[in-house]
Scaffold this active site. Structure first.
Site, PDB file in Angstrom:
ATOM      1  N   THR A  76       0.820  -1.211   0.000  1.00 20.62           N
ATOM      2  CA  THR A  76       0.000   0.000   0.000  1.00 20.62           C
ATOM      3  C   THR A  76       0.854   1.262   0.000  1.00 20.62           C
ATOM      4  OG1 THR A  76      -1.529  -1.261   1.356  1.00 20.62           O
ATOM      5  CG2 THR A  76      -1.907   1.105   1.214  1.00 20.62           C
ATOM      6  N   GLY A 129       2.719  -3.086   8.614  1.00 14.84           N
ATOM      7  CA  GLY A 129       2.983  -3.357  10.023  1.00 14.84           C
ATOM      8  C   GLY A 129       4.436  -3.707  10.234  1.00 14.84           C
ATOM      9  N   GLU A 143      -6.820  -6.285   3.057  1.00 16.27           N
ATOM     10  CA  GLU A 143      -7.064  -7.472   2.205  1.00 16.27           C
ATOM     11  C   GLU A 143      -8.245  -7.237   1.263  1.00 16.27           C
ATOM     12  OE1 GLU A 143      -4.986  -9.834   2.017  1.00 16.27           O
ATOM     13  OE2 GLU A 143      -3.803  -9.326   3.784  1.00 16.27           O
TER      14      GLU A 143
END
Lengths: 648, 648
Positions: B130, B169, B412
């Site tokens: 992303t 993350g 997702e």
């Protein structure tokens, strides 16, 4: 966190949205404020409280002294005005509950003794009502205040774990006094709930006084800055004169004097719930501002192959998420205005002894409080999720708005209980109609109920979906659901259930009826407000929004309208088509309609909601200043990661 | 925070709920686990990972080494098994994305070079896909990887602010490597997205490498323990051999070799989305456990005047909030099982070259991911608010469950986009039927569409609401909404819109169609599962729950069923009556039905959801250990309050 830094160039997408406005934004802002003068007043206050002060930041303890000094300096004391600027802080209950309760219920002697030092913040108070085991149902509270005539004292006591006072804001660490709600016992008899001023901490050292077990209740969903607290009273003695005795009294001999009317505290509750209705509108207007501005500058995916990624505001699904909420924000702001205006009017009447309109306003404020907070609560999250991943970042402001707002579904009356209070009024009204009475006011539509609901209006072959017709259809829907709830109660009774069980076994229907009543009322207030708008441009765009509010609700509750027989299955696609047409109609004005809310960047505090649309630059700047980025290598590397690697 | 302390006596209310069970809880637990053996395996793992270790606490960095060491020690590597025990931690992406991607896409040489050190946590990796300006629409990603044959390197670069990698993350502070998705340029041509292994930080000092601008993206709604990060690549050079080349390749001369099939990465996505479906069930089952156990011990208000305050679980409105969610939790757990089982079966086929079932599973996994996460997301908050104020306390665990779960509506695959992917499959299937093809599989109900929808089933005068009939009615509803969406597209085309605009102008209808399709599928899976249950007691209670799931949905979407002509307005009250009957039927088993989820206190970590029901004692204990209570007088008194008082 501040996201109001200045960039010299406005994002071209959002600039384009502001060209060719079909209406005068300032005029719409004035309508929202209740007149141009009030817009000016609001902006003056904003200037003084927020904009002039580069250090001002909501909710942080350091900003509090500044804020309170300024409120005093500029004589800002109207609760509606303060309401725009307060955010969760440990003194909120002191200002919003402790001082007003003194004003309402203290005797002149108590005003001298408590109000003046409270105004000067020597006394910092909180309002201790809720207990660990008891919330909205006040009669269940267990804390006792037992009068001891020998010493002329009340003995305040928490007899059980469940009776520990729980949740009051500022109770944990900040307050040195509390108004404690307790069951009054004197001369061996319980006289129900009364209010007592209990000193909690020493004025000098701030240490808890003997018998006071006090502390913070621990981390919550939000409101990190507020020390919600617990209070266990262990046979704490206070002087008789610390009972708030303007209405009820305990005489030195222990005899109890009842208040003249139990309805005198009623008004404050109605007022606070009315404020919450408007707050639901404010909060939704903030979220719509953020999500709609961001959707105007965010580009994603494709509609037509090979063309540039479109603004996400051009996706029908995005419009379908946001524009009905935009309409709802306006609807709730107008409903809030209506409630406060009506409250002020009725309060005047009450001072002249006329209480006749109070029950209706009380019922309406309960239901609308629930209706608007539930809707706004869900709406905030729809706005947040419509911003994709970035809505999850606190730089968007949306997570903070949610955690600060969501408690309002529970406090000042748990929402389901509120809906059932309104339902009680509706059932009473329905029985009156059945008994042949002619109703007036908001429930007058029930007068027609048994003529209409049982034989619903013939559906015309050509579906008429104009705004006035829609208001009528919502009225029919509400009447039908009131009737169905009443029938459910009657059927349960007929099956031999007692009155209370019949009620409980019909509460699903009763909540639906209240919900439909509130929905109708909000739509009606919106329509009435639009009717008053003289400016043609503003009138036109507001008519579209009111229409969208009505049609969107019809789409969500199609079943009710079909059930009421005012719509046929074959007509449903027309409702959907009408909805799509309205979304397309709102699209060119969407950014202007959120501009009219007049949320200043510094108050909105959202990188996504910036007026200039420079979202990405601001987000990067915000991230770089994150606490974790103070060092290139975070201490956790040395503390956790290296030892872990060493073990493997 | 730990709330699993032991009290010797079980709360009498909850004890009573567990007497006179009509079914064998353990048998139901076995069904949820997929057999008694798997229940035992799950409990063994729980024993080892969690219960045996008094210090174990999820999500805290200190617990991580222990957890990872234990996973390795006990050979726990099945993702479904790990899924039960992982909670947001900075190494999650390393375990769940970085290692699996290497396994899937690395060459044997790359496995040697990267996998072994990654398994030993020398390399800690994240998955950087992303970007700040680009999410679900992968083709829009801007990061470039330009091959330089002179040095045999790729030049990795972020050309714009919007191209900065955002959100991964563990990227901010923890990882020293990332798999970076970038547009591959070689020999002057773009070959679309490929994956590259980029070293980020020095292996010794952990300092960012030259050209790597990296940091934490700042505070979020939740996941405080995870350092979601940003990454700006400034002409960073990596060796050619760092491109993941198992499928696509760039040769030393710069020529590009395409992967054999673009669908090979497809499977992982379907698998992860299937896991999310089951997770939605797990999360709802946790929330129901908390809310239902608490509702069994909480007493409030009154149903019958003068009697003791009833358990709030006896209020119809409370049952109406919680029992349909309880049924939904079971429905989603079974749907998750179905998806994983089907995935495993189809994966077997794929290895034998048969890809025929993949498109349907892909479409179903997209829609169900959206359908279940949206429902669970709302459901968590309903459970939280059903606990009144205490739900807002983090001692309830509900706020943490929400902030950890809600991102799954976005990651997702953003949910609205997912629904539209399913819709694309439905529209394709619908066109096939119109062209005379006979469909098989989940969409076979569309075969009947133009016989049935246009002339809906005659409504029988006696409404039949048994479970099998309801499955048929949901099928008819789905078929109708698929047909209406297709008609909307056709009408837009007929009005002269291009194909893409016709699609965009019908997306409201398309999302509704997908939603109805998913609802039907979940109900069907639930019914099929119930049909397989042999034990009469378990079968009976599960039938009731499946029935409740179906009837509650019918109540929410009455409009669709009325529009489809399978229900009349006069029959609607029967649906409501049936719903109430089912709530009453579930009531005696409610606590047992959440016990069957087998959430251990130590994992649930909720004072409200304790198995022994000693809620208030545990809450008081939890509060007293709050960080703010370490001192009687908090430092803010001296820092802020005293100076403020001095100024006034």
């Amino acid at each position: 966190m501040c996201s109001a830094g200045q960039y010299t160039i406005m994002n071209p997408d959002i600039l384009r949205e502001r060209q060719n406005a079909t209406f005068d934004i300032e005029k719409l802002t004035n309508i929202l404020d209740g007149g141009a003068e009030r817009t000016n007043r609001r902006r003056e206050i904003r200037e003084v409280l927020v904009l002039n002060d580069p250090d001002f930041d909501y909710g942080t303890p350091t900003s509090l002294p500044t804020m309170i000094l300024k409120l005093r300096e500029y004589g800002i004391s109207d609760p509606v005005e303060i309401n725009w600027y307060k955010r969760g802080n440990p003194l909120e209950i002191h200002l919003a509950m402790f001082l007003p309760t003194l004003l309402n219920q203290a005797t002149p002697e108590q005003m001298d003794r408590f109000f003046t030092p409270s105004w000067d913040l020597e006394i910092i108070g909180t309002y201790a009502q809720t207990e660990m085991g008891h919330g909205t149902h006040l009669r269940g509270l267990e804390t006792t205040a037992t009068f001891d005539p020998a010493t002329q004292e009340f003995v305040m006591h928490s007899p059980t774990v469940t009776s520990i006072k729980w949740w009051p804001g500022g109770l944990g660490k900040t307050s040195n006094h509390a108004i404690v709600l307790a069951q009054l016992y004197t001369q061996g008899k319980c006289h129900g709930l009364n209010a007592f001023i209990v000193p909690l901490r020493s004025m000098g050292t701030h240490m808890p006084l003997p018998g006071i077990v006090i502390g913070d209740i621990g981390p919550k969903f939000g409101f990190d800055a507020v020390d919600n607290g617990y209070l266990k009273l262990e046979h704490v003695r206070i002087p008789r004169e610390n009972m708030l005795m303007k209405y009820a009294q305990v005489k030195p001999d222990g005899s109890y004097v009842k208040p003249l009317s139990s309805k005198l505290t009623y008004g404050t509750m109605v007022f606070i719930r009315s404020l919450i209705v408007g707050n639901a509108g404010i909060v939704l207007s903030q979220c719509c501002t953020i999500a709609i501005r961001y959707s105007a500058v965010r580009h994603q995916s494709e509609i037509r192959a090979g063309e540039a990624e479109p603004q996400i505001l051009d996706y029908q699904t995005q419009q379908h998420k946001l524009f009905p909420l935009l309409a709802t924000a306006y609807a709730f702001l107008f409903a809030g205005q209506y409630m406060i205006d009506t409250y002020n009017r009725i309060s005047g009447d009450i001072n002249q002894g006329d209480l006749s309109e109070m029950p209706e306003l009380h019922a309406l404020s309960a239901g609308l409080k629930a209706f608007t907070t539930w809707t706004a609560n869900t709406g905030i999250e729809v706005c947040r999720m419509s911003c994709g991943g970035h809505g999850y970042s606190r730089s968007s402001a949306l997570p903070d708005i949610y955690v600060e707002f969501t408690p309002s579904c529970t406090y000042e009356g748990e929402n389901t209980v509120m809906m059932l209070q309104t339902a009680r009024f509706l059932m009473k009204s329905y029985r009156q109609v059945q008994a042949g009475q002619q109703l007036s006011g908001a429930v007058s539509y029930l007068n027609k109920v048994h003529h209409r609901v049982m034989a619903p209006q013939a559906v015309s072959s050509q579906l008429d979906l104009n705004l006035n017709t829609l208001v009528d259809l919502y009225e029919i829907r509400a009447a039908m659901l009131v009737e169905l709830a009443a029938q459910s109660i009657q059927q349960e009774s007929a099956r031999g259930k007692c009155q209370e069980d019949s009620w409980n076994n019909s509460t699903i229907d009763l909540v639906r009826a209240s919900d439909a009543h509130c929905h109708y009322m909000v739509l009606k207030m919106f329509r009435d407000k639009v009717d008053q708008i003289e400016d043609p441009g503003v009138h036109s765009v507001m008519s579209t929004l009111a229409h969208l509010y009505a049609i969107h609700g019809m789409g969500n509750f199609t079943g009710d309208f079909l059930q009421a027989g005012v719509l046929t299955g074959a007509q449903v696609p027309s409702v959907s088509k009408c909805l799509k047409g309205l979304l397309a109609e709102v699209r060119p004005s969407a950014v202007l309609l959120v501009d009219a809310f007049d949320h200043h960047d510094k108050m909105l505090n959202s990188v996504l909601g910036r007026h200039d649309g420079n979202v990405y630059e601001a987000m990067f700047e915000w991230a770089r200043s994150s606490p974790l980025n103070r060092t290139e290598v975070h201490e956790s590397f040395h503390k956790h990661l290296k030892p872990l690697q060493a073990k493997l």
